[in-house]
Design a protein around this motif. Sequence first.
Motif, short mmCIF file in Angstrom:
data_model
loop_
_atom_site.label_atom_id
_atom_site.label_comp_id
_atom_site.label_asym_id
_atom_site.label_seq_id
_atom_site.Cartn_x
_atom_site.Cartn_y
_atom_site.Cartn_z
N ARG A 94 47.70 -52.06 1.35
CA ARG A 94 46.45 -51.39 1.75
C ARG A 94 45.56 -52.37 2.53
NH1 ARG A 94 49.24 -48.20 -0.50
NH2 ARG A 94 48.79 -46.84 -2.28
N THR A 95 44.66 -51.80 3.32
CA THR A 95 43.57 -52.61 3.86
C THR A 95 42.48 -52.70 2.80
OG1 THR A 95 42.38 -50.73 4.82
CG2 THR A 95 44.02 -51.81 6.21
N PHE A 96 41.59 -53.66 2.95
CA PHE A 96 40.49 -53.79 2.01
C PHE A 96 39.59 -52.55 2.09
CE2 PHE A 96 39.11 -57.54 -0.46
CZ PHE A 96 38.09 -56.93 -1.19
N GLY A 97 39.42 -52.04 3.30
CA GLY A 97 38.59 -50.84 3.47
C GLY A 97 39.18 -49.64 2.74
N HIS A 98 40.50 -49.50 2.78
CA HIS A 98 41.18 -48.39 2.10
C HIS A 98 40.93 -48.46 0.60
CE1 HIS A 98 44.99 -45.68 1.91
NE2 HIS A 98 44.27 -45.52 0.83
N VAL A 99 41.08 -49.66 0.03
CA VAL A 99 40.87 -49.82 -1.41
C VAL A 99 39.42 -49.55 -1.78
CG1 VAL A 99 40.92 -51.49 -3.31
CG2 VAL A 99 42.77 -51.46 -1.63
N SER A 105 33.67 -36.36 6.51
CA SER A 105 34.71 -37.33 6.88
C SER A 105 34.60 -37.80 8.33
CB SER A 105 36.10 -36.72 6.63
OG SER A 105 36.27 -35.55 7.41
N GLN A 106 34.01 -36.99 9.20
CA GLN A 106 33.91 -37.40 10.60
C GLN A 106 33.09 -38.68 10.75
OE1 GLN A 106 31.71 -34.84 13.26
NE2 GLN A 106 32.92 -35.45 15.03
N ARG A 107 32.09 -38.86 9.88
CA ARG A 107 31.23 -40.04 9.97
C ARG A 107 31.98 -41.35 9.78
NH1 ARG A 107 26.89 -39.94 5.72
NH2 ARG A 107 26.20 -41.81 6.84
N SER A 108 33.07 -41.30 9.03
CA SER A 108 33.83 -42.52 8.74
C SER A 108 35.00 -42.74 9.70
CB SER A 108 34.34 -42.48 7.30
OG SER A 108 35.21 -41.38 7.12
N GLN A 109 35.17 -41.88 10.68
CA GLN A 109 36.24 -42.06 11.64
C GLN A 109 35.86 -43.13 12.67
OE1 GLN A 109 37.18 -38.24 13.34
NE2 GLN A 109 37.80 -37.36 11.38
N SER A 110 36.82 -43.98 13.04
CA SER A 110 36.53 -45.09 13.94
C SER A 110 36.10 -44.63 15.33
CB SER A 110 37.76 -46.00 14.06
OG SER A 110 38.86 -45.26 14.59
N THR A 111 36.44 -43.40 15.68
CA THR A 111 36.09 -42.89 17.01
C THR A 111 34.72 -42.19 17.03
OG1 THR A 111 37.31 -40.85 16.49
CG2 THR A 111 38.48 -42.59 17.70
N GLU A 145 21.18 -33.28 9.26
CA GLU A 145 21.45 -33.62 10.65
C GLU A 145 21.57 -35.13 10.89
OE1 GLU A 145 16.94 -33.13 10.30
OE2 GLU A 145 18.75 -32.12 9.56
N ILE A 146 21.15 -35.95 9.92
CA ILE A 146 21.25 -37.40 10.08
C ILE A 146 22.67 -37.83 9.70
CG2 ILE A 146 20.38 -39.64 9.32
CD1 ILE A 146 17.69 -38.33 8.82
N ARG A 147 23.44 -38.17 10.71
CA ARG A 147 24.87 -38.45 10.50
C ARG A 147 25.22 -39.80 11.13
NH1 ARG A 147 28.12 -35.29 13.11
NH2 ARG A 147 29.78 -35.24 11.53
N LEU A 148 24.73 -40.88 10.52
CA LEU A 148 25.01 -42.23 11.02
C LEU A 148 26.49 -42.58 10.81
CD1 LEU A 148 21.88 -44.09 9.64
CD2 LEU A 148 22.27 -43.36 11.99
N PRO A 149 27.12 -43.27 11.75
CA PRO A 149 28.52 -43.68 11.57
C PRO A 149 28.67 -44.63 10.38
CG PRO A 149 27.85 -43.90 13.87
CD PRO A 149 26.61 -43.65 13.08
N VAL A 150 29.70 -44.42 9.58
CA VAL A 150 29.98 -45.26 8.42
C VAL A 150 31.25 -46.08 8.71
CG1 VAL A 150 30.59 -45.29 5.98
CG2 VAL A 150 28.93 -43.62 6.83
N ARG A 151 31.14 -47.39 8.57
CA ARG A 151 32.27 -48.27 8.77
C ARG A 151 32.68 -48.91 7.44
NH1 ARG A 151 32.47 -45.39 12.50
NH2 ARG A 151 31.89 -45.90 14.66
#
Length: 585
Positions: A168-173, A192-198, A280-286
């Motif tokens: 696994r990656t650390f992010g996955h865990v 789930s869209q917020r956590s997508q890399s794109t 409506e506040i949908r900040l990207p999550v990394r």
Amino acid sequence: MYDGALRAGLVPPPPNAPSFAAQVQSRFKASVFTHGLTLLPSIGARLLDASEVSKHDYLTSDGNWDFTFGQRYSQKIQPLKRQVQLPTGGVLQLSDQQSRLFDEFNACQDESFHIQGYAGTGKTFLIAKFFEYLNPNSTLLMAYMPSQVQALKTRMVQSGITAELNARTFGHVANQILNQDKTSLGWRITDSQRSQSTYFVSDQQIANWLNFRAVGSLRPREAANVCHRAVYSYCLSPSPTIEPRHLPAIGGILSDADIAVLMEYCSLIWKELIWPSAPEIRLPVRNAHRIKFLSLRREVIPEEYTHVIVDESHELSAPMLQILDRSPQAVLTLGDEFQHLHGMTSHHGAVVRKRHVTQSVRAGKEMGEVLNPLIQKHPSMIKESYEGRSEHPMQLLPYNNMSIPEKPTTIIVANEWGLVGWFIRLTEAGAKFQMADRAKKELNTFITDLILLFTEGTRPRHRLIFRYATWDALGSAMGRNYEFKAVQELLDRGFTFNDLAERMKNFCSEESAKIKLARVDDVKNQEYNTVLLSRDLLRPPREDSTHALATVCSLLYTASSRARHELLLPGNMKDWLAALSRTTN
């Protein structure tokens, strides 16, 4: 053949016959000999150095060739000296350093330790063999990037491991752990869209959502850019709170009041990341955001695992190490802090044992002439010498006025400035080359920002030039830079977006091109027969900046260690290193 030549040379020639030396000279062709020298790396042949030749250990007492010399000398320089019996019955040939690590690991399998291994010392090989002692079902194999995880799994399979691996990656865990908490204090990702890399949102959208106002000379969207970058920097740090030191440089002076406002905006972004106050506040999550939240919650690796192995651990952030150090498992990390490209690497706590592996099985001893000065200049406390022990020879070839390479060569640059300099040089010479998709995308953004700043005065988005609000400000800071001068000349000639697209299409789209152009960040974990170090890697670091010095040394170390047979170095590199020593003492 050499034995026969020696024997012939020892026999006195007949009367009136040419001497042996004269006969050799009459048959010698310098062009053929020179061509033969260029073929040595490709067949794995190396030459003795002058000190070994002077010992005459390759001759018998009567002056003939000693046929035992090859084996004796190979055993002397070859690091694979000791056999280790595996639990499965197999036998490993290991270097002294590797075998000592195996002994220690076998005796203390339930204790954590970190292996600092220089480039090419076989760290991934060690991981594969550690699995001979572990239960794959209860062992968690981790790396920073998905590509690193996939490469690890492939190597494990090639090593004969047939069990299903928990890789696994650390992010996955981190996401697995956090998504299990369904309480109001948890942080489950339902959108789930917020956590997508794109998934991205503009700085202006962030400013609108959170009602940002201008801060000093920063417009609302610029303040949003500064603050979300500061939040990301905070997420990579060990700090429990967001502090002014996490703010990026903006090319101007901020008052105490401005800094206080930016800190409030940073705190608001962090809060809205975790628990949005409106749909409506949908900040990207990394992943960095999630891992930081995990570390603040003092979470640990799930106890279903008994062992955790982490490859490329120099990539781990401080929050990742905080989580590992307090987890109940035996944690084994392997990395090389000289390959951490962004300043000083984070370290384990004092309770974790640390071991060093310095003998490379990938590169010849000549590589030490390049890497050891960098190791000594780097602000790291590690100063053990790198030892190249490969049987393959390495050629160090200085260059001054570099022409376009005529044979397959990987040109490695420091960053986007180096990319744009070589992009201009190669395309104007009509040379085709290949680039990784990520590098191509970054270069396109970088050049686009430069065009917009030059033609319209639009502040760039790219991190390297964001601080410059005008072309004059950029020119004042970069005016003596070769790459900037090349860009200035290109834009003065009316270079447009269409010209950029045309050059990208005509010169950067051929995957079979013999020239590869890459940043150091693009070639980590890779190796190439011939590597050219671009001059832009020799930028002097800012004075009194440990972070900048570490970055410069690590970029050169990582780029140089990608070479397998030939390393083309800027001719002034030794002088540059000497000057670096004077400015950092």
